[in-house]
Design a protein around this motif. Sequence first.
Motif, PDB file in Angstrom:
ATOM      1  N   UNK A  46       0.829  -1.202   0.000  1.00 28.61           N
ATOM      2  CA  UNK A  46       0.000   0.000   0.000  1.00 28.61           C
ATOM      3  C   UNK A  46       0.869   1.260   0.000  1.00 28.61           C
ATOM      4  N   UNK A  47       1.984   1.182   0.724  1.00 19.66           N
ATOM      5  CA  UNK A  47       2.837   2.359   0.910  1.00 19.66           C
ATOM      6  C   UNK A  47       3.971   2.432  -0.118  1.00 19.66           C
ATOM      7  N   UNK A  48       3.967   1.510  -1.071  1.00 18.76           N
ATOM      8  CA  UNK A  48       4.918   1.518  -2.183  1.00 18.76           C
ATOM      9  C   UNK A  48       6.371   1.394  -1.707  1.00 18.76           C
ATOM     10  N   UNK A  49       6.571   0.630  -0.652  1.00 22.23           N
ATOM     11  CA  UNK A  49       7.913   0.382  -0.128  1.00 22.23           C
ATOM     12  C   UNK A  49       8.310  -1.035  -0.531  1.00 22.23           C
ATOM     13  N   UNK A  50       8.789  -1.174  -1.752  1.00 23.48           N
ATOM     14  CA  UNK A  50       8.921  -2.478  -2.386  1.00 23.48           C
ATOM     15  C   UNK A  50      10.068  -3.308  -1.830  1.00 23.48           C
ATOM     16  N   UNK A  51      11.067  -2.666  -1.257  1.00 26.50           N
ATOM     17  CA  UNK A  51      12.152  -3.430  -0.634  1.00 26.50           C
ATOM     18  C   UNK A  51      11.606  -4.301   0.492  1.00 26.50           C
ATOM     19  N   UNK A  52      10.782  -3.708   1.354  1.00 24.31           N
ATOM     20  CA  UNK A  52      10.223  -4.459   2.475  1.00 24.31           C
ATOM     21  C   UNK A  52       9.185  -5.467   2.002  1.00 24.31           C
ATOM     22  N   UNK A  53       8.496  -5.149   0.929  1.00 21.87           N
ATOM     23  CA  UNK A  53       7.581  -6.133   0.328  1.00 21.87           C
ATOM     24  C   UNK A  53       8.359  -7.383  -0.069  1.00 21.87           C
ATOM     25  N   UNK A  54       9.512  -7.179  -0.690  1.00 20.94           N
ATOM     26  CA  UNK A  54      10.329  -8.306  -1.143  1.00 20.94           C
ATOM     27  C   UNK A  54      10.825  -9.141   0.033  1.00 20.94           C
ATOM     28  N   UNK A  55      11.357  -8.476   1.057  1.00 19.76           N
ATOM     29  CA  UNK A  55      11.931  -9.196   2.198  1.00 19.76           C
ATOM     30  C   UNK A  55      10.859  -9.968   2.962  1.00 19.76           C
ATOM     31  N   UNK A  56       9.769  -9.294   3.305  1.00 21.12           N
ATOM     32  CA  UNK A  56       8.718  -9.959   4.078  1.00 21.12           C
ATOM     33  C   UNK A  56       8.021 -11.035   3.252  1.00 21.12           C
ATOM     34  N   UNK A  57       7.860 -10.782   1.962  1.00 23.74           N
ATOM     35  CA  UNK A  57       7.253 -11.791   1.098  1.00 23.74           C
ATOM     36  C   UNK A  57       8.109 -13.035   0.995  1.00 23.74           C
ATOM     37  N   UNK A  58       9.414 -12.848   0.889  1.00 25.95           N
ATOM     38  CA  UNK A  58      10.320 -13.992   0.828  1.00 25.95           C
ATOM     39  C   UNK A  58      10.246 -14.806   2.114  1.00 25.95           C
ATOM     40  N   UNK A  59      10.183 -14.124   3.258  1.00 22.61           N
ATOM     41  CA  UNK A  59      10.084 -14.821   4.541  1.00 22.61           C
ATOM     42  C   UNK A  59       8.737 -15.541   4.675  1.00 22.61           C
ATOM     43  N   UNK A  60       7.674 -14.912   4.184  1.00 20.16           N
ATOM     44  CA  UNK A  60       6.351 -15.553   4.243  1.00 20.16           C
ATOM     45  C   UNK A  60       6.334 -16.845   3.443  1.00 20.16           C
ATOM     46  N   UNK A  61       7.044 -16.859   2.316  1.00 23.13           N
ATOM     47  CA  UNK A  61       7.050 -18.035   1.445  1.00 23.13           C
ATOM     48  C   UNK A  61       7.854 -19.188   2.019  1.00 23.13           C
ATOM     49  N   UNK A  62       8.722 -18.918   2.999  1.00 17.14           N
ATOM     50  CA  UNK A  62       9.423 -20.020   3.675  1.00 17.14           C
ATOM     51  C   UNK A  62       8.845 -20.252   5.072  1.00 17.14           C
ATOM     52  N   UNK A  63       7.722 -19.593   5.349  1.00 20.53           N
ATOM     53  CA  UNK A  63       6.951 -19.885   6.557  1.00 20.53           C
ATOM     54  C   UNK A  63       5.842 -20.871   6.229  1.00 20.53           C
ATOM     55  N   UNK A  64       5.091 -20.549   5.177  1.00 15.49           N
ATOM     56  CA  UNK A  64       4.112 -21.474   4.605  1.00 15.49           C
ATOM     57  C   UNK A  64       4.241 -21.393   3.098  1.00 15.49           C
ATOM     58  N   UNK A  65       4.174 -22.525   2.426  1.00 19.77           N
ATOM     59  CA  UNK A  65       4.431 -22.506   0.983  1.00 19.77           C
ATOM     60  C   UNK A  65       3.426 -21.659   0.213  1.00 19.77           C
ATOM     61  N   UNK A  66       2.222 -21.458   0.772  1.00 24.23           N
ATOM     62  CA  UNK A  66       1.239 -20.614   0.095  1.00 24.23           C
ATOM     63  C   UNK A  66       1.681 -19.156   0.042  1.00 24.23           C
ATOM     64  N   UNK A  67       2.665 -18.795   0.843  1.00 17.47           N
ATOM     65  CA  UNK A  67       3.181 -17.433   0.806  1.00 17.47           C
ATOM     66  C   UNK A  67       3.757 -17.051  -0.543  1.00 17.47           C
ATOM     67  N   UNK A  68       4.147 -18.044  -1.334  1.00 23.40           N
ATOM     68  CA  UNK A  68       4.715 -17.741  -2.644  1.00 23.40           C
ATOM     69  C   UNK A  68       3.687 -17.055  -3.545  1.00 23.40           C
ATOM     70  N   UNK A  69       2.406 -17.260  -3.262  1.00 26.98           N
ATOM     71  CA  UNK A  69       1.355 -16.657  -4.083  1.00 26.98           C
ATOM     72  C   UNK A  69       1.131 -15.181  -3.767  1.00 26.98           C
ATOM     73  N   UNK A  70       1.906 -14.629  -2.858  1.00 26.47           N
ATOM     74  CA  UNK A  70       1.838 -13.190  -2.604  1.00 26.47           C
ATOM     75  C   UNK A  70       2.230 -12.372  -3.829  1.00 26.47           C
ATOM     76  N   UNK A  71       2.899 -13.002  -4.773  1.00 26.74           N
ATOM     77  CA  UNK A  71       3.283 -12.266  -5.984  1.00 26.74           C
ATOM     78  C   UNK A  71       2.054 -11.701  -6.702  1.00 26.74           C
ATOM     79  N   UNK A  72       0.928 -12.385  -6.612  1.00 25.53           N
ATOM     80  CA  UNK A  72      -0.268 -11.936  -7.334  1.00 25.53           C
ATOM     81  C   UNK A  72      -0.913 -10.707  -6.693  1.00 25.53           C
ATOM     82  N   UNK A  73      -1.184 -10.703  -5.379  1.00 24.03           N
ATOM     83  CA  UNK A  73      -1.733  -9.472  -4.802  1.00 24.03           C
ATOM     84  C   UNK A  73      -0.774  -8.296  -4.880  1.00 24.03           C
ATOM     85  N   UNK A  74       0.524  -8.558  -4.771  1.00 23.83           N
ATOM     86  CA  UNK A  74       1.497  -7.467  -4.907  1.00 23.83           C
ATOM     87  C   UNK A  74       1.384  -6.840  -6.293  1.00 23.83           C
ATOM     88  N   UNK A  75       1.257  -7.666  -7.311  1.00 25.17           N
ATOM     89  CA  UNK A  75       1.118  -7.149  -8.674  1.00 25.17           C
ATOM     90  C   UNK A  75      -0.176  -6.357  -8.835  1.00 25.17           C
TER      91      UNK A  75
END
Length: 384
Positions: free
Chosen positions: A182-211
């Motif tokens: 929402x705040x257009x801070x894409x560095x933190x989007x990348x870091x937190x998204x990467x961590x979410x995807x190794x917390x639960x495998x469904x986190x990898x689908x965050x690429x779609x809402x981010x887009x």
Amino acid sequence: MNPLSITDIRLTRKDWLNLIFAVIVSRIVIYALGLWGVNMFMTGHYAEQPLLQTVCRFDCVWFYRIIDNGYDLVPQWLGQKNAANWAFMPLQPFLGWIFSHLTSFENPINNYRFGLAFASNLAFLFSIPMVLMVLKQLKISAATRSTMVWILCFSPYTVYSSAGYTEPLFIALVAGVFLFSYRQQWFWVAILGMLAAVTRNLGVFLVFPVLIIALQHYGIQSFLRFKTPALKVLAAIWVIPIGFFSFMTYLYFHVGDALAFGHIQIAWGRQLTNPFHWLMFGFETGGPKLYLTIMALLSFALNIYLVVRKYYAEALFMFICLILPLSSSLNAMPRYAFGLYPTFLGLALLVERYPNIKTPMLCIFSAASTFIAIGFFGHHFFTV
């Protein structure tokens, strides 16, 4: 309401006091009443287990096995010896291993159990301010935000945030991805998204809402012309799956199957099929399966409500995180739903629009959370 506008998201002193008080009260209630219920109502082996073993159940056991021995080379668990711990992503065990060094029990397994429970409680503590900041970003009222603190603390499946599970960490990370999108801070989007995807495998689908959120920010022309903001988004989208793909690479070299995390699900009776089959199965079978079916349908109803309110990115992610598990089984559907940030966003929107429901909702949630805590600590599988 424009979810993409930038606003001051700092929490006030009142926010923090309410948050801390709610967390302390809820943890005392869940542990005290849950363990008391086991002592009062349960009999046999599971009623006589030590405290840490009572708290660390089901998935938590798989996590401490990963800490203790790493990922299995071959399936060796459950009754048919056909299960392996490949289904569980590495971040939660890693955090559990770190915090296990805070204790020095004679049995190292108890150190791991403590570390995992500590990690989930700490993640829960971080998840609430993260969700509050998202709600503040979306201009949800202070009264609703205050209510949501208690709804989060006493959500029906809040026991998992006290028992070494990934749910609170996943909520915190996913909420963070949406907040910084929402705040257009894409560095933190990348870091937190990467961590979410190794917390639960469904986190990898965050690429779609981010887009989707990025397209709402910049428009499709910005991407077609490769403008700088769009390139930052694309970089974040590339980073999000890196941890997940690294885990797949590890599995390939470790056991010879990059998709072992999915293939091993058959040990729990999970195979992808038509999700409507499972809904019909629940209605026909009745009992606990009917309960799981009703909860799944209520979750999808809330998902539709997000669409109606035009929260398309959140609704898409919620739909993916519901439909994929439902395509293989009804089991754990309520837990999956209450382990998602969009679920609590949907509840916040309902409370905001219909404030009279907050008291009944809190009463129902509190009663359910206590009941499920007793069932979970008592090793009843319907809570899983």
